[in-house]
Scaffold this active site. Sequence first.
Site, PDB file in Angstrom:
ATOM      1  N   SER A 170      40.527  47.020  31.854  1.00 59.20           N
ATOM      2  CA  SER A 170      40.480  48.458  32.129  1.00 59.20           C
ATOM      3  C   SER A 170      41.052  48.799  33.498  1.00 59.20           C
ATOM      4  CB  SER A 170      39.033  48.966  32.033  1.00 59.20           C
ATOM      5  OG  SER A 170      38.207  48.287  32.960  1.00 59.20           O
ATOM      6  N   ASP A 171      41.050  47.823  34.432  1.00 58.58           N
ATOM      7  CA  ASP A 171      41.588  48.098  35.755  1.00 58.58           C
ATOM      8  C   ASP A 171      43.101  48.266  35.732  1.00 58.58           C
ATOM      9  OD1 ASP A 171      41.744  45.442  34.995  1.00 58.58           O
ATOM     10  OD2 ASP A 171      41.870  44.713  37.058  1.00 58.58           O
ATOM     11  N   THR A 172      43.775  47.595  34.814  1.00 56.78           N
ATOM     12  CA  THR A 172      45.235  47.666  34.789  1.00 56.78           C
ATOM     13  C   THR A 172      45.770  48.730  33.839  1.00 56.78           C
ATOM     14  OG1 THR A 172      45.371  45.952  33.082  1.00 56.78           O
ATOM     15  CG2 THR A 172      45.434  45.228  35.383  1.00 56.78           C
TER      16      THR A 172
END
Length: 208
Positions: free
Chosen positions: A195-197
């Site tokens: 989800s961070d990328t």
Amino acid sequence: GWALAAEGFLLSSPVLTAVGALIGCSGGILTQIMCSNMNREVLSVVLGGGGSRKKSSALASARTATTTPNPNLAAASSSAASASPATPKADPFSYTAITPAQAALTLSTAKSVVIVPGYGLAVAKAQFVIADIANALRKRNISVRFGIHPVAGRMPGQLNILLAEAGVPYEIVFELDEINDDFGDVDVTLVVGASDTVNSDAEDSEQS
């Protein structure tokens, strides 16, 4: 690296000092590149995101203002809607929760699937499970590819190593710049611990 350089200095060892300085400099350059790709300041990463709350709160306020309906605008638009029907706009912050069975059905009926793994996959040690899913889909003649973000994982290349360990064929593993233009033609994108990328807020919010 810098600790090794300091040790070499204390022991009067030019070799240790030189090697430590080389490792420290290369590590610093790599850190700067990764922070730049993640839209982070090096100092705020070291301090755990300190000093970035103001920007995050401003973004949250803007998001609230965007998603909260204005009564005056609603009243004005209601009269216009009677003359011509308005096309509803999708809420970019909405999502639909599905069950594992529904997810399996969606994957099994797709023709093209891209799996986007991230650091969460590494933490969960789920590379073998995701490899089994990819193999099962490929046996159904479904096109399966992996898309690796440059800063996915704890360090560049970590996800490639984990997928290779799980037996994922190298030819179906792609870097971001190789596969990014193909997402428009993909039926399903499976994001696993990344989800961070894939979070669009990462472009603006240092707290995303």
